[in-house]
Motif scaffolding. Structure first.
Motif, mmCIF file in Angstrom:
data_model
loop_
_atom_site.group_PDB
_atom_site.id
_atom_site.type_symbol
_atom_site.label_atom_id
_atom_site.label_comp_id
_atom_site.label_asym_id
_atom_site.label_seq_id
_atom_site.Cartn_x
_atom_site.Cartn_y
_atom_site.Cartn_z
ATOM 1 N N VAL A 253 9.930 16.375 51.272
ATOM 2 C CA VAL A 253 11.151 15.587 51.449
ATOM 3 C C VAL A 253 11.587 15.077 50.078
ATOM 4 O O VAL A 253 10.760 14.548 49.343
ATOM 5 C CB VAL A 253 10.896 14.372 52.379
ATOM 6 N N PRO A 254 12.873 15.227 49.725
ATOM 7 C CA PRO A 254 13.334 14.617 48.475
ATOM 8 C C PRO A 254 13.471 13.109 48.647
ATOM 9 O O PRO A 254 14.034 12.633 49.647
ATOM 10 C CB PRO A 254 14.694 15.280 48.236
ATOM 11 N N GLY A 255 12.935 12.366 47.716
ATOM 12 C CA GLY A 255 13.017 10.916 47.813
ATOM 13 C C GLY A 255 12.461 10.259 46.576
ATOM 14 O O GLY A 255 11.899 10.919 45.686
ATOM 15 N N PRO A 256 12.590 8.949 46.478
ATOM 16 C CA PRO A 256 12.108 8.216 45.308
ATOM 17 C C PRO A 256 10.595 8.044 45.334
ATOM 18 O O PRO A 256 9.942 8.275 46.350
ATOM 19 C CB PRO A 256 12.803 6.862 45.447
ATOM 20 N N ARG A 257 10.055 7.626 44.232
ATOM 21 C CA ARG A 257 8.651 7.194 44.199
ATOM 22 C C ARG A 257 8.557 5.897 44.991
ATOM 23 O O ARG A 257 9.382 4.997 44.825
ATOM 24 C CB ARG A 257 8.190 6.993 42.756
ATOM 25 N N ILE A 258 7.572 5.798 45.850
ATOM 26 C CA ILE A 258 7.463 4.647 46.748
ATOM 27 C C ILE A 258 6.239 3.802 46.405
ATOM 28 O O ILE A 258 5.109 4.303 46.355
ATOM 29 C CB ILE A 258 7.386 5.095 48.219
ATOM 30 N N PHE A 259 6.489 2.522 46.160
ATOM 31 C CA PHE A 259 5.453 1.501 46.113
ATOM 32 C C PHE A 259 5.716 0.609 47.325
ATOM 33 O O PHE A 259 6.856 0.227 47.583
ATOM 34 C CB PHE A 259 5.534 0.685 44.828
ATOM 35 N N THR A 260 4.676 0.264 48.066
ATOM 36 C CA THR A 260 4.933 -0.447 49.318
ATOM 37 C C THR A 260 3.947 -1.568 49.584
ATOM 38 O O THR A 260 2.779 -1.511 49.178
ATOM 39 C CB THR A 260 4.930 0.529 50.511
ATOM 40 N N ALA A 261 4.456 -2.574 50.314
ATOM 41 C CA ALA A 261 3.625 -3.683 50.772
ATOM 42 C C ALA A 261 3.088 -3.447 52.170
ATOM 43 O O ALA A 261 2.355 -4.284 52.700
ATOM 44 C CB ALA A 261 4.441 -4.977 50.757
ATOM 45 N N GLY A 262 3.451 -2.325 52.786
ATOM 46 C CA GLY A 262 3.071 -2.130 54.176
ATOM 47 C C GLY A 262 3.843 -3.102 55.056
ATOM 48 O O GLY A 262 5.043 -3.322 54.867
ATOM 49 N N ARG A 263 3.172 -3.694 56.023
ATOM 50 C CA ARG A 263 3.817 -4.693 56.887
ATOM 51 C C ARG A 263 3.723 -6.066 56.227
ATOM 52 O O ARG A 263 2.681 -6.444 55.678
ATOM 53 C CB ARG A 263 3.145 -4.712 58.265
ATOM 54 N N ALA A 264 4.830 -6.810 56.252
ATOM 55 C CA ALA A 264 4.819 -8.156 55.701
ATOM 56 C C ALA A 264 4.003 -9.075 56.613
ATOM 57 O O ALA A 264 3.975 -8.893 57.839
ATOM 58 C CB ALA A 264 6.244 -8.677 55.567
ATOM 59 N N LEU A 265 3.350 -10.063 56.028
ATOM 60 C CA LEU A 265 2.504 -10.991 56.782
ATOM 61 C C LEU A 265 3.298 -12.248 57.117
ATOM 62 O O LEU A 265 3.830 -12.923 56.222
ATOM 63 C CB LEU A 265 1.262 -11.360 55.970
ATOM 64 N N ALA A 266 3.400 -12.561 58.405
ATOM 65 C CA ALA A 266 4.144 -13.726 58.879
ATOM 66 C C ALA A 266 3.267 -14.513 59.840
ATOM 67 O O ALA A 266 2.356 -13.969 60.464
ATOM 68 C CB ALA A 266 5.427 -13.286 59.588
ATOM 69 N N CYS A 267 3.564 -15.802 59.988
ATOM 70 C CA CYS A 267 2.870 -16.584 61.002
ATOM 71 C C CYS A 267 3.438 -16.225 62.382
ATOM 72 O O CYS A 267 4.481 -15.571 62.494
ATOM 73 C CB CYS A 267 3.036 -18.073 60.731
ATOM 74 N N THR A 268 2.751 -16.626 63.424
ATOM 75 C CA THR A 268 3.262 -16.383 64.772
ATOM 76 C C THR A 268 4.657 -16.989 64.907
ATOM 77 O O THR A 268 4.856 -18.178 64.644
ATOM 78 C CB THR A 268 2.321 -17.001 65.818
ATOM 79 N N GLY A 269 5.621 -16.154 65.291
ATOM 80 C CA GLY A 269 6.996 -16.614 65.413
ATOM 81 C C GLY A 269 7.719 -16.786 64.103
ATOM 82 O O GLY A 269 8.852 -17.267 64.067
ATOM 83 N N GLY A 270 7.078 -16.384 62.992
ATOM 84 C CA GLY A 270 7.662 -16.573 61.677
ATOM 85 C C GLY A 270 8.741 -15.552 61.339
ATOM 86 O O GLY A 270 9.103 -14.698 62.159
ATOM 87 N N HIS A 271 9.237 -15.634 60.125
ATOM 88 C CA HIS A 271 10.355 -14.793 59.708
ATOM 89 C C HIS A 271 10.005 -13.312 59.865
ATOM 90 O O HIS A 271 8.993 -12.844 59.355
ATOM 91 C CB HIS A 271 10.719 -15.081 58.248
ATOM 92 N N GLY A 272 10.846 -12.599 60.591
ATOM 93 C CA GLY A 272 10.639 -11.171 60.809
ATOM 94 C C GLY A 272 9.745 -10.842 61.981
ATOM 95 O O GLY A 272 9.482 -9.659 62.232
ATOM 96 N N HIS A 273 9.271 -11.842 62.710
ATOM 97 C CA HIS A 273 8.382 -11.561 63.839
ATOM 98 C C HIS A 273 9.140 -10.739 64.889
ATOM 99 O O HIS A 273 10.361 -10.728 64.939
ATOM 100 C CB HIS A 273 7.876 -12.850 64.471
ATOM 101 N N GLY A 274 8.388 -10.058 65.713
ATOM 102 C CA GLY A 274 9.003 -9.277 66.778
ATOM 103 C C GLY A 274 9.366 -7.866 66.375
ATOM 104 O O GLY A 274 9.882 -7.098 67.187
ATOM 105 N N SER A 275 9.101 -7.507 65.138
ATOM 106 C CA SER A 275 9.357 -6.147 64.670
ATOM 107 C C SER A 275 8.055 -5.566 64.142
ATOM 108 O O SER A 275 7.164 -6.310 63.693
ATOM 109 C CB SER A 275 10.407 -6.152 63.552
ATOM 110 N N THR A 276 7.957 -4.265 64.178
ATOM 111 C CA THR A 276 6.719 -3.625 63.706
ATOM 112 C C THR A 276 6.650 -3.533 62.187
ATOM 113 O O THR A 276 5.722 -2.922 61.654
ATOM 114 C CB THR A 276 6.585 -2.218 64.301
#
Length: 412
Positions: free
Chosen positions: A134-157
């Motif tokens: 696949v053509p694409g950029p070089r990827i550096f990643t944090a994986g899944r962001a860490l949030a508290c229960t109900g915190g910012h971004g909760h409810g998404s994978t």
């Protein structure tokens, strides 16, 4: 795709990211995917390898490919547009992200830092890009962001809910086990959380410390989604490496960030993007919160510049997103300049500075011998006016030309 044995880029100016101004009448020699030489055009004939290719860049300015440090290839904001992405099957999501990666690369962004993607799909995408599938950029990643229960971004994978110091240690280790290059923590509320405010504190000091200490022990940096100054101050004192957004900084906290070497990815475009929100059908409450934060957000950014905080480019939306006549990446750079950064410093914030933060400064970020030939060409001089990036028409990654808008059509 494999690079030609040798490519010579001619009839161009080069801003190498080291000197103040572009080198006139320059050439860049690329061999086996890396930069072999760069400087004033050679006089007289020069022996080339068999099969070498000359590329005429028609007087364009060549510079290093852009690095976008706040990317979500699987972004799904509240509203119909985001719901469509959130509802994709795992297979469809992978294809969607691959398409976003291709668009990103063609937009001149040759490296991205993903700071929360769904289902760890970007790990497979990173491998597919490296394998040439696949053509694409070089990827550096944090994986899944860490949030508290109900915190910012909760409810998404794209987030992992954790609680307590042990929970955040496990969360950080789980991302590292998956192959994360860095760790991201959600330490305050933000724009996209309906039942929170931008200045809602969300992690305890022990939780922040656990995530930061664990990541550092494993040789990973930590960045944090963060809005209010008191929360940012506490995290910086605990060793935080980077702040995303920084909507509500104070001069004192900005000075502390500069003293401790904590960088800022301001994502100015996210409080100035009514067109983008309207296109996705983002609800009124989120639009009001975002657009209403714009003036304070700009002031915070200017406080950071005044204090000498290292700033880096990040769009917080797909890098190639069509936006106000250009891409989200270029529009972010334009905002960074309009609010106080010089054009040359803005280009550095999109190339050499993030490459160093990622630990890839020896490989990426400037046009120097030995580095990967990740290059873009634009008409005009972006060191004088970053809006020249709107006229980008040629992209190379690892010695392979992935976009050439002036290539002659077959049979012409």
């Amino acid at each position: 795709m494999t690079p030609a044995p040798e490519i010579v880029l001619r009839n161009c100016r080069v801003w190498d990211g080291v000197v103040e101004t572009p080198i006139a009448d320059a050439e860049v020699v690329v061999r086996d995917g890396r930069i072999l030489a760069c400087g004033p055009a050679a006089s007289g004939d020069r022996s080339l390898r068999p099969g070498a290719v000359d590329v005429d860049l028609h007087g364009a300015t060549v510079l290093a490919g852009l690095v976008n440090m706040h990317t979500h290839l699987s972004l799904s904001l509240p509203g119909p547009g985001g719901d469509a992405v959130a509802g994709l099957s795992p297979h469809a999501l992978a294809l969607h992200m691959a398409d976003q990666a291709t668009r990103t690369l063609r937009a001149g962004v040759t490296t991205v830092r993903c700071v929360a993607e769904k289902d760890h799909a970007e790990f497979a995408l990173r491998e597919a890009i490296a394998a040439g599938w696949v053509p694409g950029p070089r990827i550096f990643t944090a994986g899944r962001a860490l949030a508290c229960t109900g915190g910012h971004g909760h409810g998404s994978t794209d987030t992992l809910e954790c609680d307590g110091a042990d929970g955040f240690r496990r969360g950080a280790r789980a991302q590292i086990r998956a192959g994360a290059d860095l760790i991201k923590v959600m330490i305050s509320g933000g724009i996209a959380g309906e039942h929170e405010a931008i200045d809602t504190p969300q992690l305890t000091s022990a939780e922040m410390a656990a995530a930061i200490e664990t990541a550092h022990a494993w040789g990973r940096k930590v960045t944090a989604h963060a809005g209010p100054a008191p929360v940012i101050e506490e995290a910086v004192r605990l060793g935080l490496d980077c702040v995303e957004h920084g909507y509500q900084l104070t001069p004192a906290v900005a000075r502390l960030m500069a003293e401790r070497g904590t960088s800022l990815v301001p994502t100015l475009v996210v409080t100035r993007c009514r067109e983008f929100f309207d296109r996705l059908g983002v609800p009124a409450w989120m639009q009001q919160r975002s657009l209403g934060a714009g003036e304070r957000h700009a002031a915070s950014y200017q406080m950071a510049l005044e204090a000498g905080v290292e700033v880096m480019l990040g769009s917080d939306m797909p890098p190639a997103e069509p936006f106000e006549g250009t891409t989200a990446t270029v529009r972010e750079l334009e905002h960074m300049v309009a609010l106080g950064l010089s054009p040359r410093a803005a280009l550095a914030a999109a190339t050499a500075v993030p490459a160093r933060w990622l630990g890839a400064g020896d490989e990426l970020g400037t046009v120097e011998p030995g580095k990967w030939a990740d290059l873009i060409a634009v008409d005009g001089d972006p060191t004088a006016d970053v809006s020249a990036l709107r006229r980008l028409w040629w992209v190379m990654k690892g010695g392979v030309v992935v976009r050439d808008d002036r290539r002659a059509a077959p049979g012409s």
